[in-house]
Design a protein around this motif. Sequence first.
Motif, mmCIF file in Angstrom:
data_model
loop_
_atom_site.group_PDB
_atom_site.id
_atom_site.type_symbol
_atom_site.label_atom_id
_atom_site.label_comp_id
_atom_site.label_asym_id
_atom_site.label_seq_id
_atom_site.Cartn_x
_atom_site.Cartn_y
_atom_site.Cartn_z
ATOM 1 N N ARG A 1 -13.835 5.925 -3.623
ATOM 2 C CA ARG A 1 -12.793 4.930 -3.342
ATOM 3 C C ARG A 1 -12.868 3.769 -4.329
ATOM 4 N NH1 ARG A 1 -10.883 4.186 2.853
ATOM 5 N NH2 ARG A 1 -11.172 6.337 3.616
ATOM 6 N N ASP A 2 -14.065 3.625 -4.952
ATOM 7 C CA ASP A 2 -14.224 2.449 -5.836
ATOM 8 C C ASP A 2 -13.185 2.460 -6.946
ATOM 9 O OD1 ASP A 2 -17.837 2.632 -5.450
ATOM 10 O OD2 ASP A 2 -16.113 2.309 -4.094
ATOM 11 N N ASN A 3 -13.055 3.642 -7.595
ATOM 12 C CA ASN A 3 -12.093 3.590 -8.727
ATOM 13 C C ASN A 3 -10.691 3.938 -8.229
ATOM 14 O OD1 ASN A 3 -11.909 6.281 -8.319
ATOM 15 N ND2 ASN A 3 -12.381 6.871 -10.454
ATOM 16 N N MET A 4 -10.569 3.884 -6.899
ATOM 17 C CA MET A 4 -9.206 4.095 -6.358
ATOM 18 C C MET A 4 -8.807 2.876 -5.550
ATOM 19 S SD MET A 4 -8.649 7.917 -4.976
ATOM 20 C CE MET A 4 -8.798 9.378 -5.983
ATOM 21 N N ASP A 5 -9.314 1.665 -5.989
ATOM 22 C CA ASP A 5 -8.901 0.490 -5.241
ATOM 23 C C ASP A 5 -7.416 0.284 -5.494
ATOM 24 O OD1 ASP A 5 -9.977 -2.962 -4.813
ATOM 25 O OD2 ASP A 5 -8.796 -1.527 -3.611
ATOM 26 N N THR A 6 -6.694 -0.158 -4.469
ATOM 27 C CA THR A 6 -5.235 -0.247 -4.627
ATOM 28 C C THR A 6 -4.702 -1.500 -3.953
ATOM 29 O OG1 THR A 6 -3.142 0.884 -4.217
ATOM 30 C CG2 THR A 6 -4.886 1.139 -2.545
ATOM 31 N N PHE A 7 -3.414 -1.517 -3.670
ATOM 32 C CA PHE A 7 -2.740 -2.684 -3.074
ATOM 33 C C PHE A 7 -2.446 -2.352 -1.616
ATOM 34 C CE2 PHE A 7 -2.247 -4.529 -7.218
ATOM 35 C CZ PHE A 7 -2.188 -3.426 -8.062
ATOM 36 N N TYR A 8 -2.790 -3.267 -0.731
ATOM 37 C CA TYR A 8 -2.603 -3.031 0.710
ATOM 38 C C TYR A 8 -1.428 -3.852 1.222
ATOM 39 C CZ TYR A 8 -6.866 -0.337 0.592
ATOM 40 O OH TYR A 8 -7.778 0.643 0.298
ATOM 41 N N ILE A 9 -0.667 -3.247 2.134
ATOM 42 C CA ILE A 9 0.526 -3.909 2.673
ATOM 43 C C ILE A 9 0.078 -4.924 3.730
ATOM 44 C CG2 ILE A 9 2.774 -3.548 3.748
ATOM 45 C CD1 ILE A 9 2.427 -2.022 1.063
ATOM 46 N N GLU A 10 0.330 -6.208 3.431
ATOM 47 C CA GLU A 10 -0.095 -7.290 4.339
ATOM 48 C C GLU A 10 0.458 -7.038 5.738
ATOM 49 O OE1 GLU A 10 -1.666 -11.461 3.226
ATOM 50 O OE2 GLU A 10 0.010 -10.583 2.101
ATOM 51 N N GLY A 11 -0.367 -7.300 6.769
ATOM 52 C CA GLY A 11 0.169 -7.253 8.139
ATOM 53 C C GLY A 11 0.316 -5.834 8.654
ATOM 54 N N SER A 12 -0.042 -4.816 7.865
ATOM 55 C CA SER A 12 0.081 -3.443 8.391
ATOM 56 C C SER A 12 -1.131 -3.135 9.244
ATOM 57 C CB SER A 12 0.148 -2.430 7.243
ATOM 58 O OG SER A 12 -0.256 -1.154 7.745
ATOM 59 N N LYS A 13 -0.898 -2.771 10.500
ATOM 60 C CA LYS A 13 -2.021 -2.531 11.417
ATOM 61 C C LYS A 13 -2.861 -1.354 10.921
ATOM 62 C CE LYS A 13 0.979 -3.567 15.079
ATOM 63 N NZ LYS A 13 1.624 -4.148 13.913
ATOM 64 N N VAL A 14 -2.221 -0.292 10.398
ATOM 65 C CA VAL A 14 -3.013 0.889 9.983
ATOM 66 C C VAL A 14 -3.481 0.763 8.542
ATOM 67 C CG1 VAL A 14 -1.778 2.411 11.569
ATOM 68 C CG2 VAL A 14 -1.003 2.184 9.188
ATOM 69 N N GLY A 15 -3.202 -0.409 7.902
ATOM 70 C CA GLY A 15 -3.703 -0.577 6.526
ATOM 71 C C GLY A 15 -2.897 0.194 5.520
ATOM 72 N N HIS A 16 -1.561 0.150 5.709
ATOM 73 C CA HIS A 16 -0.725 0.850 4.714
ATOM 74 C C HIS A 16 -1.074 0.370 3.317
ATOM 75 C CE1 HIS A 16 1.856 2.097 8.118
ATOM 76 N NE2 HIS A 16 2.127 3.097 7.305
ATOM 77 N N LEU A 17 -1.013 1.270 2.361
ATOM 78 C CA LEU A 17 -1.399 0.958 0.983
ATOM 79 C C LEU A 17 -0.431 1.618 0.014
ATOM 80 C CD1 LEU A 17 -2.671 3.906 0.094
ATOM 81 C CD2 LEU A 17 -4.619 3.068 1.395
#
Length: 367
Positions: free
Chosen positions: A177-193
């Motif tokens: 996951r380290d080299n797959m860090d991405t952008f997370y959708i603020e306020g998404s309960k399930v951690g949409h990315l």
Amino acid sequence: MTGNNPTAKTLGELGATNAEAVAQVFAKVQADFDGQAQTHSHDVDAWKLFVVAWTGRKSGVLSQITDNWLKSAPKDLKPVVGQEVNKLKSHVEAVLEEKREEMEASADQAAAARDAIDLSLPGVDRAIGTRHLIRQTYEELQRIFLSIGFSVVEGPEIETPYYNFEALNIPEHHPARDNMDTFYIEGSKVGHLLRTHTSPMQIRTMEKQKAPVRIVVPGKVYRRDNPDSTHGYMFHQIEGLAVDTDITFCDFKGTVEYFVREFLGPKAKTRLRPSYFPFTEPSAEVDATCHVCGGSGCRVCKFSGWIELFGAGMVNPAVYGFVNYDAERLSGFAFGMGIDRLAMMKYGVSELPLLFQNDIRFLSQFP
Ligand code: 2U9
């Protein structure tokens, strides 16, 4: 009509009580008409107003004359007045018709002049756009896989951690996951990315479709990389998956070699180097003969003669568990390519940002 409007009066009120006087009154009207026709003929709108002023059904001069002069004329004068009215009307209509034709003709001339193409003038350079280099490369990759029975599916760019990681055998805290860090959708309960690869769509496809599966999944993917000459926070990928009852490593290798020959030319050789991806086992980096030096070694291939093209491998059976596929009965291979990177490699583009800066001087080099 100037000053007081004689057409509002009767001929009697104007003192025109005999044919001669009637003729004079009409002659004056006609003279006024001709005078106004002259002064209003230089401007289309003015002309339109003039025409209405004279021929208007309600308050046009001709109507007024008919109402006030003809209808109210004494019996003995009516024929004379009638004649004068007809003579005036035909004169007015003749002048208006002639002017209308004249205006129509000059409008046509103006249009013709406007539309006339002076062939001696230099042509208008209509810069015809071209398909972007990434689009061209993607279509070439798509063509190759469509030619061997793969179908194209596209999926959502916003994904859940489950489809982007867990279902691809990348559990929480997995180093991949380290080299797959991405952008997370603020306020998404399930951690949409924002998806880091198009692999989630392969999982979604296997959830919905029983084997055999032969798909390629193109699309934008996101990584929280610091932009440099070969990395950007968004780039384009095409991944592929083939799962069936009897797919072997030979099928995998044969498909990869077919792709390399189609993409880089019949002489291009393929080399598989052991690698690791959580969702494939065994995994390999696929190298191809350097297309610049043909394998003899050059600056582009760091004198190795080989260029790394993409990653691939046999599908890790652990993945089948997430999609209710029978790992005993099924086997498959998968691959993942960076389209931008392949485009840069094939067309000798040194800087990734060039692909996104919309500089026509750069883009117009790849018709
Ligand atoms: C499933 C199973 C296996 C997709 C694969 C790669 C290897 C790979 C990188 C290439 C350049 C990402 O764009 S990149 O940085 N990808 O090397 N991808 S195998 O394997 C899968 C996908 C889905 C269900």
